[in-house]
Design an enzyme around this catalytic site. Structure first.
Site, short mmCIF file in Angstrom:
data_model
loop_
_atom_site.label_atom_id
_atom_site.label_comp_id
_atom_site.label_asym_id
_atom_site.label_seq_id
_atom_site.Cartn_x
_atom_site.Cartn_y
_atom_site.Cartn_z
CG ASP A 123 -11.07 -17.94 10.03
OD1 ASP A 123 -9.91 -18.38 10.04
OD2 ASP A 123 -12.08 -18.66 9.99
CG ASP A 182 -10.38 -25.25 11.14
OD1 ASP A 182 -9.66 -24.33 11.56
OD2 ASP A 182 -11.34 -25.09 10.36
C1 GLA Z 1 -11.79 -21.54 9.56
C2 GLA Z 1 -11.63 -21.47 11.06
C3 GLA Z 1 -12.72 -22.29 11.72
C4 GLA Z 1 -14.09 -21.75 11.29
C5 GLA Z 1 -14.19 -21.72 9.77
C6 GLA Z 1 -15.44 -20.99 9.31
O1 GLA Z 1 -11.60 -22.83 9.09
O2 GLA Z 1 -10.38 -21.91 11.45
O3 GLA Z 1 -12.57 -22.27 13.12
O4 GLA Z 1 -14.26 -20.46 11.83
O5 GLA Z 1 -13.07 -21.07 9.20
O6 GLA Z 1 -15.54 -20.93 7.92
#
Ligand code: GLA
Length: 661
Positions: A123, A182
């Site tokens: 990430d 996301d």
């Molecule tokens: C980010 C990523 C998500 C998830 C969260 C976890 O937002 O893009 O896909 O992995 O972190 O905290």
């Protein structure tokens, strides 16, 4: 293909060892493993907030009382693979802030490898503003070193949300890269992510995938119709298929979507091309994805809120050259055939997905064919569609300009954008392709590409790297006996920016030319003939009206038994197939004309002027012309009006003889 807990659990307590094992059990019990789902991945919140005294990450004992290795071992015991999460920053993304991998890449990668980790999602949170390429490359290098030490490959999933255009640099760093922020479990989030990812198709390919985030199918925020659209579009975009719902409690409808093996086969097709949008109008979106068998998958998506008919054609989805095409609806399973039209009523927010498979291909006709006049069996272009007789303007069909390379303008040809791949069916009956190639003049100097002609999987001609500064270069490919022809453009090694690549004046010779020996031209069948008045006459002059209305060909009192009687403007083409060597003839205005009548005779070989009479009138004697035709695919006999109008322009090709073999 696999599972990740994030979309269903986030960091809630239910995310724990028993859930992960239960998912692995469900993969096997529900046939998901058989359908191709392999990775059982865990997301953020698996670790304690602090590293231990040796600096190692520590699994949270409340969630994972037996550690991560025990979970990985369990997943492996089911014949599945195990994936883990970290962030290329000081801490992960969750508010609790678990330790990130920045500056700990080697140590963390070695630890994960010792646990049997097969997949890392990495990430982007808390990245301290450090350079993204360097952060992601550092972990990629650490994973590669761990793999060398253990022999266990680790799939590397870059998750930097598209912030630094990873599609331009992450090939060779990771195996996939998130292209967007996301996803959430609702229609507008899902469809907006689809739109963002659709435009990035040229950057993806085998081992290097655009990742529009994990699936929400089954999480309850969309209808099954919308979830089918979600699953169809992700497959059409060759996206990772990571199930994001709790499979242990999944409904039969959810499992039916996730286990549609024909849609999965589109996602996993070995050609590895991401589908592209071929039309997008008023919320009706058509995408086409090239498949390894030469067919296409097509999605017809209705983004509006009422049922609409969504249509396209075989041509618009990039295939052709067959007399009919089989259609299979990958959701209803209905089959049908079409000669061209593809369409269906589609419910609001729904997608109809067809697999389109061409029937037997039709070989090109005998003669010299301009490739842009033939249907291809398949065409894939980097940006926008492959254009006929236009350059590639990158977006909509027909948005290009006249094909121009190094100042030379071409009326015919194909305008493409790297990476592109155009296939034609030859059926063994063609002999040669002759084509001028180069970067179109509309591209700034950064464009550089490489043109290759392939015959049945063998390279037949290669331009080397051509830049926007180069003049056109001629490629000749021997195609005798070949079944398939492919025109391939790659990016010249420097990325695809401004790679507008023209295949100009692409002449494909098919069928055999005249037999060896000397032929009276008027005894051969022409490929095409146009004439100012009446038809072109064989062994008679042209009397302007009906066929056969002329008199014996006569120039200044000499009668010629054989020849062509034409009327300006005229053009008569003969197919030679590269087997002839010369044409000799006399030319002049026929004696039936006493006043007016002035013409110019020209002999063209493959688009190049080979002999010309200059202006001749009814007062002139017959003039002898000879043209060297060695290797020519086609000869064209042209008569112009010599600039004074076509009145009484009765033009005789007297005794033309073609030597072949
Ligand atoms: C980010 C990523 C998500 C998830 C969260 C976890 O937002 O893009 O896909 O992995 O972190 O905290």
């Amino acid at each position: 293909m696999g599972f990740n807990n994030w979309n269903s659990t986030h960091c809630r307590a239910e995310f724990n060892e028993s859930m992960v094992k239960g998912i692995a059990d469900t993969f096997v019990a529900q046939g998901l493993k058989d359908a191709g789902y392999t990775y059982v991945n865990i997301d953020d919140c698996w670790a304690l907030p602090d590293r231990n005294a040796s600096g190692d990450l520590v699994p949270d004992p409340a969630r994972f009382p037996h550690g991560i290795k025990a979970v990985a071992d369990y997943v492996h015991s089911k014949g599945l693979k195990f994936g883990l999460y970290s962030s290329a920053g000081t801490k992960t993304c969750d508010v609790q802030g678990f330790p990130g991998g920045l500056g700990h890449e080697r140590q963390d990668a070695e630890l994960w490898a010792s646990w049997g980790v097969d997949y890392l999602k990495y990430d982007n949170c808390n990245n301290t503003g450090a350079d993204a390429k360097q952060r992601y490359k550092a972990m990629g290098d650490a994973l590669a070193a761990a793999t060398r030490a253990t022999g266990r490959p680790i799939l590397y999933s870059i998750c930097e949300w598209g912030s630094n255009q990873p599609w331009t640099w992450a090939q060779g760093v990771g195996n996939s890269w998130r292209t967007t922020g996301d996803i959430s479990d609702n229609w507008s989030s899902m469809i907006s992510i689809a739109h963002q990812n659709q435009s990035l198709a040229p950057y993806a390919g085998p081992g290097a995938w655009n990742d529009p985030d994990m699936l929400e199918v089954g999480n309850g925020g969309m209808t099954d119709t919308e979830y089918r659209t979600h699953f169809s579009l992700w497959s059409q975009m060759a996206a990772p298929l990571l199930i994001g719902s709790d499979l242990r409690t999944a409904s039969p409808a959810t499992l039916a979507i996730l286990k549609n093996t024909e849609v999965i086969a589109v996602d996993q097709d070995p050609l590895g091309r991401q589908g592209t949008v071929v039309s997008d109008s008023g919320g009706l979106v058509v995408m086409s994805k090239p498949l390894a068998d030469g067919g296409r998958s097509v999605t017809l998506t209705n983004e509006t809120s009422s049922t609409r008919t969504v249509s396209t054609t075989v041509k618009d989805i990039g295939i052709g050259g067959a007399s009919s095409y089989a259609l299979k609806d990958l959701w209803s399973k209905a089959t049908s055939t079409t000669t061209g039209a593809i369409g269906a009523p589609v419910p609001a927010h729904g997608t109809v997905m067809f697999r389109v498979t061409p029937g037997s291909p039709v070989p090109p006709p005998t003669g010299v064919n301009q490739l842009s006049d033939l249907p291809w069996t398949s065409a894939v272009g980097g940006w926008g569609p492959v254009e006929r007789d236009r350059s590639n303007g990158e977006q909509a069909a027909g948005d290009g300009r006249p094909l121009t390379i190094g100042g030379v303008r071409y009326a015919k040809g194909l305008g493409t954008h790297a990476p592109s791949d155009i296939a034609y069916y030859l059926g063994g009956g063609c002999s040669a392709l002759r084509v001028d190639v180069g970067v179109d003049d509309e591209a700034p100097n950064t464009g550089s590409v490489r043109f290759q002609i392939w015959r049945d999987g063998t390279l037949a001609a290669d331009s080397g790297v051509r830049t926007a500064a180069d003049p056109p270069v001629r490629l000749n490919a021997d195609l005798k006996g070949a079944t398939k022809l492919r025109l391939v453009v790659t990016d010249g090694g420097d990325g695809i920016t401004y790679d507008h690549a023209d295949w100009a004046d692409a002449r494909l010779a098919c069928g055999s030319g005249p037999s060896a020996g000397t032929h009276e031209l008027s005894d051969l069948a022409w490929e095409s003939a146009t004439n100012g008045w009446g038809p072109v006459e064989k062994d008679l002059s042209n009397a302007e009206q009906a066929a056969g209305d002329g008199t014996p060909l006569t120039i200044n009192g000499t009668v010629y038994a054989k020849g062509l009687g034409t009327h300006a403007p005229s053009s008569v083409a003969y197919y030679l197939g590269g087997t002839c060597t010369s044409l000799t003839t006399r030319v002049g205005v026929d004696d039936e004309v006493t006043t007016k009548g002035s013409v110019d005779f020209q002999i063209w070989r493959d688009g190049t002027l080979a002999a010309e009479s200059g202006t001749l009138t009814s007062a002139d004697a017959a003039k002898a012309l000879t043209a060297d035709l060695t290797g020519a695919l086609e000869v064209r006999l042209v008569v112009t009006d010599a600039g004074d109008g076509i009145d009484y322009d009765h033009a005789d090709w007297a005794g033309p003889r073609l030597v072949c073999g």
